[in-house]
Design a protein around this motif. Structure first.
Motif, PDB file in Angstrom:
ATOM      1  N   ASP A  73       0.546  -1.216   0.000  1.00 39.52           N
ATOM      2  CA  ASP A  73      -0.552   0.022   0.459  1.00 39.52           C
ATOM      3  C   ASP A  73       1.035   1.867   0.135  1.00 39.52           C
ATOM      4  N   ALA A  80       0.993   4.166  -2.429  1.00 43.30           N
ATOM      5  CA  ALA A  80       1.111   5.546  -2.476  1.00 43.30           C
ATOM      6  C   ALA A  80       1.562   6.691  -2.637  1.00 43.30           C
ATOM      7  N   SER A 115       1.761   6.812  -6.603  1.00 38.63           N
ATOM      8  CA  SER A 115       0.277   7.570  -6.490  1.00 38.63           C
ATOM      9  C   SER A 115       0.769   8.839  -6.527  1.00 38.63           C
ATOM     10  N   SER A 116       2.210   9.721  -6.427  1.00 37.58           N
ATOM     11  CA  SER A 116       1.582  11.160  -5.648  1.00 37.58           C
ATOM     12  C   SER A 116       2.374  11.413  -6.826  1.00 37.58           C
ATOM     13  N   GLN A 149      -5.904  12.116 -13.948  1.00 36.28           N
ATOM     14  CA  GLN A 149      -6.059  11.983 -12.768  1.00 36.28           C
ATOM     15  C   GLN A 149      -7.001  10.453 -12.901  1.00 36.28           C
ATOM     16  N   LYS A 180      -8.685   7.367 -10.919  1.00 34.76           N
ATOM     17  CA  LYS A 180      -8.769   6.606  -8.993  1.00 34.76           C
ATOM     18  C   LYS A 180      -7.421   6.917  -8.239  1.00 34.76           C
ATOM     19  N   ALA A 181      -6.163   6.531  -7.407  1.00 36.55           N
ATOM     20  CA  ALA A 181      -5.428   7.518  -7.441  1.00 36.55           C
ATOM     21  C   ALA A 181      -4.271   8.100  -7.721  1.00 36.55           C
ATOM     22  N   ARG A 182      -4.193   8.101  -8.835  1.00 36.89           N
ATOM     23  CA  ARG A 182      -3.067   7.989  -9.823  1.00 36.89           C
ATOM     24  C   ARG A 182      -2.705   9.434 -10.411  1.00 36.89           C
ATOM     25  N   HIS A 183      -1.873  10.132 -11.213  1.00 41.93           N
ATOM     26  CA  HIS A 183      -2.114  10.674 -11.626  1.00 41.93           C
ATOM     27  C   HIS A 183      -0.456  10.417 -13.091  1.00 41.93           C
ATOM     28  N   ASN A 192      -3.945   1.213 -15.681  1.00 39.94           N
ATOM     29  CA  ASN A 192      -3.918   1.173 -14.258  1.00 39.94           C
ATOM     30  C   ASN A 192      -3.745  -0.460 -14.030  1.00 39.94           C
ATOM     31  N   ASP A 205      -0.129  -1.490 -10.959  1.00 36.23           N
ATOM     32  CA  ASP A 205      -0.431  -1.430  -9.286  1.00 36.23           C
ATOM     33  C   ASP A 205       0.420  -2.607  -9.728  1.00 36.23           C
TER      34      ASP A 205
END
Ligand SMILES: Nc1nc2c(ncn2[C@@H]2O[C@H](COP(=O)(O)OP(=O)(O)O)[C@@H](O)[C@H]2O)c(=O)[nH]1
Ligand SMILES: [Mg+2]
Length: 181
Positions: free
Chosen positions: A12, A16, A19-20, A62, A64-67, A172, A176
């Protein structure tokens, strides 16, 4: 109550962290295949009429959590595509499924990617324009180098939006896996 094991916590954490940052994606494909229409759909959530791309379009989206930072490289000068192949997180290859005349060129360009991109890559192939009655199935053969890569295919229409988000979702998921390794 949910309980995370240490390894899933690490997974995770790594998702995370990456993802940033913005992931670099390039969209390539023959001129008129629908690259800019797909990018506009991803940006605006709807179809917008495009102008032929001169040079480059870049959009930040963007999902989901991804840019993602997505580069749409004009299809006319195909030798320019390779200038964008460094440090890619993913590559999107767009095929116009109604364009039987240029299918051999498409196949050659797809094979060429295998020799031009020297590292294992995450790739999404959009088989576009399925809303049109003359759309036909397309088969692409992988180059030896591409055997290593993670490749997913998605039939789609940038006009109706069918398959557009499913394609990004597939890419995506591959990302992951990549970041969990
Ligand atoms: N019917 C239909 N037309 C599309 C689709 N995607 C793109 N087009 C049209 O195909 C033409 C070329 O699209 P464009 O996105 O500019 O192609 P690019 O040169 O690859 O960027 C435009 O007239 C678009 O409206 C699609 O899925 N269905
Ligand atoms: Mg364009």
């Amino acid at each position: 109550m949910g309980c995370l094991t240490s390894s899933s916590k690490e997974e995770d954490m790594s998702i995370a962290l990456q993802s940033s940052k913005k992931l670099k994606i390039v969209i390539v494909g023959l001129e008129g295949s629908g690259k800019t229409s797909i990018l506009q759909y991803l940006k605006n959530g709807k179809f917008t009429e495009t102008q032929p791309t001169i040079g480059l379009n870049v959009e930040s989206i963007q999902f989901k959590a991804r840019h993602y930072l997505i580069f749409d490289v004009g299809g006319k000068v195909r030798t320019l595509w390779s200038h964008y192949y460094e440090n890619l997180d993913g590559l999107v290859f767009v095929v116009d499924t109604t364009d039987q005349e240029r299918i051999e060129i498409v196949k050659n360009e797809f094979k060429k990617l295998g020799s031009e991109i020297k590292y294992k890559i995450v790739m999404l192939i959009y088989l576009n324009k399925i809303d049109l009655p003359r759309s036909s199935p397309v088969e692409l053969c992988k180059d030896i180098q591409q055997q290593e890569s993670d490749i997913v295919m998605q039939r789609c229409s940038a006009k109706t939006g069918e398959g557009i988000w499913e394609g990004i979702d597939k890419m995506n998921k591959l990302l992951d896996h990549k970041f969990q390794q």
